[in-house]
Scaffold this motif. Structure first.
Motif, PDB file in Angstrom:
ATOM      1  N   ILE A  96     141.991  38.443  18.110  1.00 56.39           N
ATOM      2  CA  ILE A  96     142.044  36.820  18.666  1.00 56.39           C
ATOM      3  C   ILE A  96     143.769  36.641  18.998  1.00 56.39           C
ATOM      4  N   ILE A  97     144.968  36.853  17.825  1.00 59.91           N
ATOM      5  CA  ILE A  97     145.918  36.231  17.596  1.00 59.91           C
ATOM      6  C   ILE A  97     147.159  37.462  18.480  1.00 59.91           C
ATOM      7  N   ALA A  98     146.303  38.651  18.206  1.00 60.15           N
ATOM      8  CA  ALA A  98     147.203  39.871  19.298  1.00 60.15           C
ATOM      9  C   ALA A  98     147.750  39.475  20.771  1.00 60.15           C
ATOM     10  N   ARG A  99     145.807  38.682  20.974  1.00 68.88           N
ATOM     11  CA  ARG A  99     146.080  39.000  22.577  1.00 68.88           C
ATOM     12  C   ARG A  99     146.510  37.606  22.944  1.00 68.88           C
ATOM     13  N   ARG A 100     147.414  36.442  21.505  1.00 69.72           N
ATOM     14  CA  ARG A 100     147.778  35.393  21.981  1.00 69.72           C
ATOM     15  C   ARG A 100     147.667  34.339  22.626  1.00 69.72           C
ATOM     16  N   LYS A 101     145.939  33.959  21.981  1.00 67.21           N
ATOM     17  CA  LYS A 101     145.700  33.190  22.157  1.00 67.21           C
ATOM     18  C   LYS A 101     146.003  32.384  20.796  1.00 67.21           C
ATOM     19  N   PHE A 102     145.224  31.271  21.113  1.00 70.46           N
ATOM     20  CA  PHE A 102     144.792  29.994  19.052  1.00 70.46           C
ATOM     21  C   PHE A 102     144.239  30.280  19.236  1.00 70.46           C
ATOM     22  N   VAL A 103     143.398  29.632  17.481  1.00 72.13           N
ATOM     23  CA  VAL A 103     142.643  30.216  17.440  1.00 72.13           C
ATOM     24  C   VAL A 103     142.864  28.817  16.006  1.00 72.13           C
ATOM     25  N   TYR A 104     141.271  28.306  16.505  1.00 63.76           N
ATOM     26  CA  TYR A 104     140.688  27.801  15.400  1.00 63.76           C
ATOM     27  C   TYR A 104     139.475  27.797  14.590  1.00 63.76           C
ATOM     28  N   LEU A 105     139.788  27.636  13.251  1.00 60.34           N
ATOM     29  CA  LEU A 105     138.955  28.497  12.301  1.00 60.34           C
ATOM     30  C   LEU A 105     138.407  27.469  11.749  1.00 60.34           C
ATOM     31  N   CYS A 106     137.062  27.324  11.953  1.00 66.82           N
ATOM     32  CA  CYS A 106     135.809  26.063  11.924  1.00 66.82           C
ATOM     33  C   CYS A 106     135.924  26.373  10.854  1.00 66.82           C
ATOM     34  N   THR A 107     135.862  25.504   9.506  1.00 67.56           N
ATOM     35  CA  THR A 107     135.083  25.412   8.422  1.00 67.56           C
ATOM     36  C   THR A 107     134.927  24.436   7.315  1.00 67.56           C
ATOM     37  N   ASN A 108     133.477  24.645   6.874  1.00 65.31           N
ATOM     38  CA  ASN A 108     133.792  23.410   5.515  1.00 65.31           C
ATOM     39  C   ASN A 108     134.458  23.604   3.921  1.00 65.31           C
ATOM     40  N   ALA A 109     135.245  24.951   4.430  1.00 66.66           N
ATOM     41  CA  ALA A 109     136.089  24.399   3.380  1.00 66.66           C
ATOM     42  C   ALA A 109     135.804  25.304   1.590  1.00 66.66           C
ATOM     43  N   LEU A 110     134.213  25.666   1.636  1.00 66.99           N
ATOM     44  CA  LEU A 110     133.631  25.915   0.045  1.00 66.99           C
ATOM     45  C   LEU A 110     133.963  27.372   0.209  1.00 66.99           C
ATOM     46  N   LEU A 111     134.473  28.282   0.717  1.00 67.82           N
ATOM     47  CA  LEU A 111     134.987  29.505   0.839  1.00 67.82           C
ATOM     48  C   LEU A 111     136.383  29.389   0.950  1.00 67.82           C
ATOM     49  N   MET A 112     137.274  28.559   1.023  1.00 72.23           N
ATOM     50  CA  MET A 112     138.734  29.025   2.018  1.00 72.23           C
ATOM     51  C   MET A 112     139.219  29.296   1.013  1.00 72.23           C
ATOM     52  N   GLU A 113     139.303  28.313  -0.392  1.00 71.06           N
ATOM     53  CA  GLU A 113     140.124  29.165  -0.985  1.00 71.06           C
ATOM     54  C   GLU A 113     140.008  30.866  -1.456  1.00 71.06           C
ATOM     55  N   LYS A 114     138.826  31.088  -1.697  1.00 76.32           N
ATOM     56  CA  LYS A 114     138.571  32.528  -2.171  1.00 76.32           C
ATOM     57  C   LYS A 114     139.198  33.204  -0.858  1.00 76.32           C
TER      58      LYS A 114
END
Length: 385
Positions: A96-114
C-alpha cells in the motif's frame, strides 16, 4: 489538527480533482478488514461473533492490494479483528505504501511490540492504537485487565523507533467528560501524534447494547469534553475541525457512507463499514448499484443514532474543501461548546430496521463448505492417480 501536511496536500488535491471532474460519489478512505479474528472480545464489538469457519478466513495479499487498486482511495485504514494476526500484514502494508497511499494500521497493541521490527517508519504509515480512555476505561471496554498498560508500552516503543502513532478512542455512555479530558492530557504527554475519537456505533450483534450513546447525549458529551480543552485546541486530533464541530452539535450533517467503503472477507460491504446489509463482488457494483438514499440518519432506523467518523468525517472534509474559511474559523477559535445546537435530522420518515445478518453468513458458510468439498475431491483424485 495533527494531520501531516503531506497528507493534507495529497488528499486535498485528490478531492479537488474529483470535484472538478463532477464526480458526485467517491471514496476518501478504504476500510480494509482482511480478517475478523481477534485476540480480544470487547463488549461493544460486533465483529467477532461469527462462526469459526468465517473467523478463520483471510483476505490474501493479492486480494488486499487488489481492493486498494480497485477503490483507489488516498487513505487505507486496516482494521479487523486484529490485523497483526494476519501473517501477510507486513507485505500488505508495504504494498500500500508503494502505491503512495496513507496507511493507518489499527491494532489493540497486544502483538505490536513483537511485530514492530517487521515494519519501517514512513510518512505514509501510522500505527493506530485502540485506547478507549485511561486504564480503568480501556480495560473495562476491552473486558480484560492489563491491556491498557501493554498498549501504552507499545506506543512508547514505537515512538522511540521513529514511527507515527495515533490513538483510536471510542466513547460510550459511561464516559465521564473530566476523565476523558484527563486521558487526552496523558496521551499528549506520551507524545502521540494524533487522536481519532468517535462515539460508539450500536452494532446489532454487540454483547452489551446498553452502553451506546444516542445523538443528544453524544453532542453534550463532546461539548463537555472539548470545553475542558479550549474547544479542542489543547489536543491534537487526527480529524477535521468541522467533524469535531459536528460532534459538539454545531453542524447538521448527513452521512456520506460511500466516503469510507469497506472490503471484508464477505466482499464489498453495503452500505458502509458499520452496516453489513449485503455485499458486492466489485467496488464498481458497490458504488453504482447501492440504494444510497435508503441509508443514513433520517432514512433508516439502524442509522438513527450514528455520528461515527467513518460516516461523517467524509462529509466534514467535503465541507472543509468547499468552505475552507468556515473550517479555518473553527480550527483557530476552537469548537463552540455553549449556546444553541444546530437542528438535528428528523427521524419521522425513517424506514424500520431490517435484520439480515444471517443471510450473508449462510452464503459465505455455503461457499466455504463447497471449497472444502472440492479440495477433498481433488485430494481423493490425486491419491487414486
Amino acid at each position: 489538527m495533527s494531520i501531516p501536511l503531506l497528507q493534507k496536500v495529497l488528499v486535498g488535491a485528490y478531492i479537488v480533482r474529483k470535484h472538478l471532474s463532477g464526480q458526485k460519489r467517491y471514496p476518501l478512505a478504504l476500510m480494509l478488514e482482511p480478517l475478523f479474528r481477534c485476540n480480544l472480545a470487547c463488549a461493544g464489538c460486533g465483529k467477532i461473533d461469527y462462526p469459526d469457519d468465517i473467523l478463520n478466513q483471510r483476505l490474501s495479499l493479492e486480494e488486499c492490494l487488489g481492493a486498494v487498486d480497485e477503490c483507489n482511495a488516498p487513505v487505507v485504514s486496516i482494521a479487523g479483528g486484529e490485523p497483526l494476526l494476519h501473517k501477510e500484514m507486513p507485505e500488505i502494508v508495504k504494498g500500500i505504501i508503494a502505491r503512495r497511499k496513507f496507511v493507518y494500521l489499527c491494532t489493540n497493541a497486544l502483538l505490536m511490540e513483537k511485530k514492530l521490527d517487521q515494519y519501517t517508519p514512513s510518512h505514509f504509515f501510522v500505527w493506530s492504537v485502540h485506547l478507549d480512555g485511561d486504564e480503568q476505561m480501556h480495560d473495562r471496554s476491552v473486558c480484560q485487565p492489563g491491556v491498557y498498560d501493554r498498549a501504552v508500552a507499545a506506543i512508547k516503543l514505537a515512538k522511540d523507533r521513529g514511527f507515527r502513532v495515533n490513538i483510536n478512542c471510542t466513547l460510550f455512555n459511561d464516559a465521564k467528560p473530566d476523565q476523558v479530558a484527563s486521558f487526552f492530557d496523558s496521551v499528549k504527554a506520551m507524545g502521540v501524534d494524533g487522536i481519532t475519537v468517535s462515539p460508539g456505533y450500536a452494532y446489532e450483534r454487540a454483547p452489551e447494547q446498553e452502553h451506546f450513546l444516542n445523538r443528544g447525549k453524544t453532542k453534550q458529551l463532546f461539548r463537555d469534553i472539548l470545553s475542558m480543552g479550549d474547544g479542542g485546541r489543547k489536543w491534537a486530533f487526527s480529524q477535521s475541525s468541522l467533524f469535531l464541530d459536528f460532534l459538539a452539535g454545531n453542524q447538521t450533517y448527513h452521512c456520506t457512507p460511500w466516503g469510507n467503503p469497506a472490503r471484508t472477507v464477505f466482499g464489498w460491504q453495503r452500505p458502509c463499514y458499520l452496516l453489513g446489509e449485503g455485499y458486492t463482488k466489485t467496488f464498481k457494483e458497490l458504488m453504482e448499484e447501492t440504494d444510497w438514499d435508503a441509508y443514513g440518519t433520517g432514512n433508516y432506523e439502524k442509522c438513527a443514532d450514528c455520528m461515527v467518523h467513518s460516516g461523517y468525517e467524509a462529509t466534514a472534509v467535503m465541507d472543509t474543501v468547499t468552505r475552507p474559511l468556515k473550517a479555518l474559523k473553527v480550527a483557530l477559535k476552537g469548537v463552540r461548546t455553549e449556546g444553541k445546537m444546530a437542528p438535528d435530522i428528523s427521524l419521522d420518515n425513517q424506514r424500520p430496521a431490517q435484520y439480515v445478518y444471517s443471510s450473508h453468513v449462510e452464503i459465505k458458510l455455503s461457499e466455504i463448505k463447497g471449497l472444502k468439498a472440492s479440495a477433498k475431491a481433488k485430494e481423493a483424485e490425486a491419491v487414486e492417480a
